[in-house]
Enzyme design. Structure first.
Site: not given
Ligand SMILES: O=C(CO)[C@@H](O)[C@H](O)COP(=O)(O)O
Length: 246
Positions: A94, A96, A119, A170, A228
């Site tokens: 995950h 941002h 790709d 998000h 895949y």
């Molecule tokens: O999406 C979020 C916050 O919006 C989290 O992913 C933080 O970006 C990271 O949080 P930790 O992994 O440090 O708890």
């Protein structure tokens, strides 16, 4: 316990700042040992430059911490939902990353407009529906995982063929066979999102790659009969609402 996996997950986490996919402590990577039914995830709120393999937290598939001196990432419930729903993935990321978050903020899919996308993604990378107030109040991170799974189910997408999603307003979650593969997919998504932003600024025409070009590039990279599955994922059409550009 799981010392080798901790080191692998640590190294994958350290790639996030190196690849400009995170700022401060944002984002996280996890990796799973399917035989043991345990996954390893970054601890919450620890600066990447201070992280060590020993800081990694071990969690079971119910989301319970089984080993670790620090709190697991706040997104652990989301990773837990995805490991249970997608039993063939080995790592989750995950971030941002700004270009992907721009599309998530505008509630737009990251469309497959070029061979760079084709790709890695067999179609558009979908944006989820926004979480409801009730979902956020009930169990935010768990419901984030549920809305990701619902996106793929509702839109008939194959999570192996499109190993990424944008959580509405998000940011991106990506996955793969290993933590390093999930990081690779996160970086490709960020590059594709930046290219798409510029393409969609240059024209309002629908510039999706034709299916035969999507097939050619995806198959060349993943093989017609590779894990895949060929043709399992349908092209994701933009939602027919005013917000989308095509
Ligand atoms: O999406 C979020 C916050 O919006 C989290 O992913 C933080 O970006 C990271 O949080 P930790 O992994 O440090 O708890």
């Amino acid at each position: 316990m799981l010392e080798d996996l901790k080191k692998e997950v640590y190294e994958a986490n350290m790639q996030l700042p190196k690849l400009d996919l995170v700022t401060f402590t944002w984002g996280n990577v996890s990796g799973i040992d399917r035989e043991k039914g345990l996954f390893v995830i970054k601890p919450s709120g620890v600066p990447y430059e201070k992280l060590t393999p020993d800081d990694m937290v071990v969690v079971d598939l119910k989301g319970e911490v089984v080993e670790g001196k620090l709190n697991p990432s706040s997104d652990t419930p989301t990773h837990t939902v995805l490991y249970n729903a997608f039993p063939d993935i080995g790592g989750i990321v995950h971030t941002h990353s700004p270009w992907a978050v721009a599309f998530a903020s505008a509630n737009l899919d990251v469309p497959a407009l070029n061979t760079t996308a084709a790709d890695t993604f067999y179609g558009d990378v979908p944006v989820s529906e926004p979480l409801t107030k009730e979902q956020i109040e009930r169990a935010y991170e768990e419901e984030t995982g549920n809305v990701i799974v619902k996106t793929f189910k509702d839109r008939g997408l194959d999570h192996e063929a499109v190993p990424a999603v944008l959580v509405s307003q998000h940011g991106p979650f990506t996955w793969g066979k290993t933590p390093a593969h999930a990081v690779y997919n996160a970086k490709v998504l960020e590059v594709v999102a930046e290219i798409d932003y510029h393409a969609m600024t240059l024209t309002h025409a629908d510039c999706h790659v034709p299916q035969y070009l999507l097939d050619k590039h995806y198959d060349r990279k993943h093989g017609k009969d590779a894990y895949y599955g060929q043709g399992k994922a349908r092209r994701v059409k933009f939602a027919a609402d005013a917000k989308n550009r095509f």
